[in-house]
Scaffold this motif. Sequence first.
Motif, mmCIF file in Angstrom:
data_model
loop_
_atom_site.group_PDB
_atom_site.id
_atom_site.type_symbol
_atom_site.label_atom_id
_atom_site.label_comp_id
_atom_site.label_asym_id
_atom_site.label_seq_id
_atom_site.Cartn_x
_atom_site.Cartn_y
_atom_site.Cartn_z
ATOM 1 N N MET A 237 0.819 -1.211 0.000
ATOM 2 C CA MET A 237 0.000 0.000 0.000
ATOM 3 C C MET A 237 0.851 1.258 0.000
ATOM 4 O O MET A 237 0.481 2.280 -0.584
ATOM 5 N N LYS A 240 2.049 2.957 -3.663
ATOM 6 C CA LYS A 240 1.099 3.757 -4.438
ATOM 7 C C LYS A 240 0.240 4.675 -3.570
ATOM 8 O O LYS A 240 -0.414 5.580 -4.060
ATOM 9 N N GLY A 241 0.259 4.428 -2.265
ATOM 10 C CA GLY A 241 -0.528 5.265 -1.367
ATOM 11 C C GLY A 241 -1.941 4.745 -1.203
ATOM 12 O O GLY A 241 -2.383 3.806 -1.871
ATOM 13 N N GLY A 242 -2.672 5.376 -0.302
ATOM 14 C CA GLY A 242 -4.055 4.995 -0.047
ATOM 15 C C GLY A 242 -4.604 5.761 1.143
ATOM 16 O O GLY A 242 -3.931 6.641 1.706
ATOM 17 N N LYS A 273 -9.995 0.095 -4.310
ATOM 18 C CA LYS A 273 -8.907 -0.768 -4.793
ATOM 19 C C LYS A 273 -9.491 -1.931 -5.610
ATOM 20 O O LYS A 273 -8.953 -3.026 -5.644
ATOM 21 N N GLY A 282 -4.408 4.441 -5.648
ATOM 22 C CA GLY A 282 -3.567 4.998 -4.586
ATOM 23 C C GLY A 282 -3.867 6.443 -4.255
ATOM 24 O O GLY A 282 -4.926 6.990 -4.581
ATOM 25 N N TYR A 283 -2.893 7.081 -3.600
ATOM 26 C CA TYR A 283 -3.048 8.465 -3.149
ATOM 27 C C TYR A 283 -1.715 9.167 -3.297
ATOM 28 O O TYR A 283 -0.696 8.728 -2.746
ATOM 29 N N ASN A 284 -1.687 10.242 -4.071
ATOM 30 C CA ASN A 284 -0.450 10.994 -4.258
ATOM 31 C C ASN A 284 -0.760 12.442 -4.591
ATOM 32 O O ASN A 284 -1.876 12.775 -4.999
ATOM 33 N N PHE A 306 3.964 9.986 -2.550
ATOM 34 C CA PHE A 306 3.018 8.893 -2.326
ATOM 35 C C PHE A 306 2.985 8.615 -0.827
ATOM 36 O O PHE A 306 4.014 8.695 -0.153
ATOM 37 N N ILE A 308 0.221 7.347 2.792
ATOM 38 C CA ILE A 308 -1.045 6.890 3.351
ATOM 39 C C ILE A 308 -1.659 8.016 4.173
ATOM 40 O O ILE A 308 -1.017 8.553 5.071
#
Length: 377
Positions: A237, A240-242, A273, A282-284, A306, A308
Amino acid sequence: MGCKNCCSICLQCLFGYETNVMLVINNKGVGALFRLIQFLIIAYVAVYVCWVQRAYQDTDSVISSVSTKVKGNILTNSSAAGVHVWDVPEYVIPPQGENTFFVLTNVIPTLGQRQSKCPEIPSEVTKCESDSDCKEGYSEVHGNGVQTGRCVQYSDTIKTCEVQAWLSLAKVAEDFTVLIKNNVQYPKFKFRKRNILHHINSTYLKNCTFDRKTDPHCPIFRLGDMVTEAGEDFSVMALKGGIIGIFIDWNCDLDFPERFCIPKYSFSRLDNKNPENNVAPGYNFRFAKYYKTNESTETRTLIKAFGIRFDVIVFGMAGKFNIVPTIVNLGATLSFLSLVTAVCDWVMLTCMKDRDLYAKHKFIHLNQNGDSVPLVS
């Protein structure tokens, strides 16, 4: 005469008074139905209305404030990138958020970027058993770097091909901890409390980490444990982030002593996902660092970050005994019980074989001479 009789009947209907007659019928079927319906109504009120819904209580919604403090340091040391210590001001962006905090786990700067070697994310292409399964110089289209030709340990059970890629902070970031301070109140009941409970002292707070079995009330959480409880792999995780949700449940029954009102924690992944719809996963986000060269020329390094994001979500309801809803629900219960007689009367006068006999004694008219006349012949 016809007009006179009509007026007499109208006056009789207008000013006549109806009262219930106690008619005892020795019929086991109707009697069993009567008691069964009574039992079901009483059970419904006792179990669902009183126990589950607590309808005898007045309720209030929680008002909450949250503050967080992340702790942890990362020492990265490689032949390519050198030694660098990452601390809170660098990997928590922004330093203060409203019910949320973001932990940087992977960066891609556009200037001065350095590379290091690390295991590739597991896939059908990157999993390996030995060095012969990895091709030096090969770059997989959806991979994160160029393979070095070595097969290395990704986890305790999985090996993947080593790649030359951007240095990740994921391996150490999962050991970071966050202190969550949560203050709640129920204004209607003038009730206030916080998640650092009365029995927690400074000594305990310095040494505890949340554990559902051994330390369920500790407000300090390890990031890796929260992601694991959400059903995710932190190392996967982090690349790519999340978004992870930290849920704090403050449902309280204030008819009991204050010490029984304690928070309950749970964790879940909030971002999508779905493997069938994995566009932009993900989260960026991007941010810039500005500096000046020796020639006083302003320069910036643009960084794609990137990581969490942890959202703290507080919810809850409090209830306390109040005479008004108690009377309202008691009245509703008596109304339900009064319907039992109507239901049984309908069954008796409609479905029973002796319904005509029952109707004859059920509906009678008492005149002024003391004579009773059946209304149903």
